[in-house]
Design an enzyme around this catalytic site. Structure first.
Site, PDB file in Angstrom:
ATOM      1  N   GLN A   1       2.017   5.506  10.346  1.00  0.00           N
ATOM      2  CA  GLN A   1       1.727   4.765   9.117  1.00  0.00           C
ATOM      3  C   GLN A   1       1.976   5.657   7.915  1.00  0.00           C
ATOM      4  O   GLN A   1       1.449   6.773   7.838  1.00  0.00           O
ATOM      5  CB  GLN A   1       0.282   4.259   9.114  1.00  0.00           C
ATOM      6  CG  GLN A   1      -0.037   3.378   7.936  1.00  0.00           C
ATOM      7  CD  GLN A   1      -1.456   2.812   7.963  1.00  0.00           C
ATOM      8  OE1 GLN A   1      -2.275   3.167   8.804  1.00  0.00           O
ATOM      9  NE2 GLN A   1      -1.739   1.924   7.026  1.00  0.00           N
TER      10      GLN A   1
ATOM     11  N   HIS B   1      -0.009  -3.685   7.123  1.00  0.00           N
ATOM     12  CA  HIS B   1       1.222  -4.459   7.141  1.00  0.00           C
ATOM     13  C   HIS B   1       1.789  -4.476   8.562  1.00  0.00           C
ATOM     14  O   HIS B   1       1.517  -3.603   9.364  1.00  0.00           O
ATOM     15  CB  HIS B   1       2.255  -3.926   6.151  1.00  0.00           C
ATOM     16  CG  HIS B   1       2.696  -2.520   6.400  1.00  0.00           C
ATOM     17  ND1 HIS B   1       1.908  -1.426   6.124  1.00  0.00           N
ATOM     18  CD2 HIS B   1       3.851  -2.025   6.898  1.00  0.00           C
ATOM     19  CE1 HIS B   1       2.563  -0.325   6.438  1.00  0.00           C
ATOM     20  NE2 HIS B   1       3.749  -0.656   6.917  1.00  0.00           N
TER      21      HIS B   1
END
Length: 130
Positions: free
Chosen positions: A91, A97
Site C-alpha cells: 500500500q 482503495h
C-alpha cells in the site's frame, strides 16, 4: 489531506468511470492494462481494516457493476481484484482503495503469482487460526 481525498473533492482531475453518494471509481493513472480502475470510498479510511463493512460492501458492489460493464464493453475475459493493506503489502496511498484489473489474455504483461519459498505445516496453521 490525502491525494485520493483531493481527487474525491475535485481538487485534482481524474477520469471518473463511476460515482455515487458513497463511492468513486477512476481510471488508474498508472494503467497496467486498458480499464485498470481504482474504486475508492468517498469517506476516508486508511485501509481495509479500518473501514466498516457497509463501506466495503458498497465498494464491492461497484466492482461487480464495473466488471460486468467492462466485460461487455472492453471484452475482458477475467479480472483481478486487488487491495493492498499496509505498507508491507504494497500500500502506497493510505486511503482504502481496490484495483479492478481487467484481463484480456494469458500473454498480457501482468504477473500476479504466489511462490512459497519454504515448506509449511497446514495442520499447524489451521490449529492456530481456528
Amino acid at each position: 489531506m490525502c491525494i485520493f481525498c483531493k481527487i474525491i473533492n475535485n481538487e485534482i482531475p481524474s477520469y471518473k468511470v463511476y460515482e455515487d453518494e458513497y463511492v468513486l471509481a477512476i481510471l488508474d493513472i498508472s494503467q497496467v492494462c486498458d480499464g485498470h480502475t481504482l474504486i475508492l470510498p468517498k469517506k476516508h479510511y486508511d485501509n481495509f481494516l479500518d473501514a466498516d463493512l457497509q463501506t466495503i460492501n458498497r465498494c464491492m458492489n461497484v466492482i461487480k457493476i464495473l466488471s460486468n460493464k467492462y466485460k461487455k464493453i472492453l471484452n475482458s475475459k477475467g479480472f483481478n481484484i486487488l487491495n493492498n493493506t499496509n505498507e508491507i503489502a504494497g500500500q502506497t496511498v493510505f486511503h482504502l482503495h481496490f484495483h479492478l484489473i481487467p484481463r484480456y489474455d494469458e500473454n498480457d504483461e501482468i504477473d500476479i503469482s504466489f511462490n512459497r519459498k519454504k515448506p509449511f505445516d497446514l495442520a499447524k496453521i489451521h490449529e492456530i487460526l481456528k
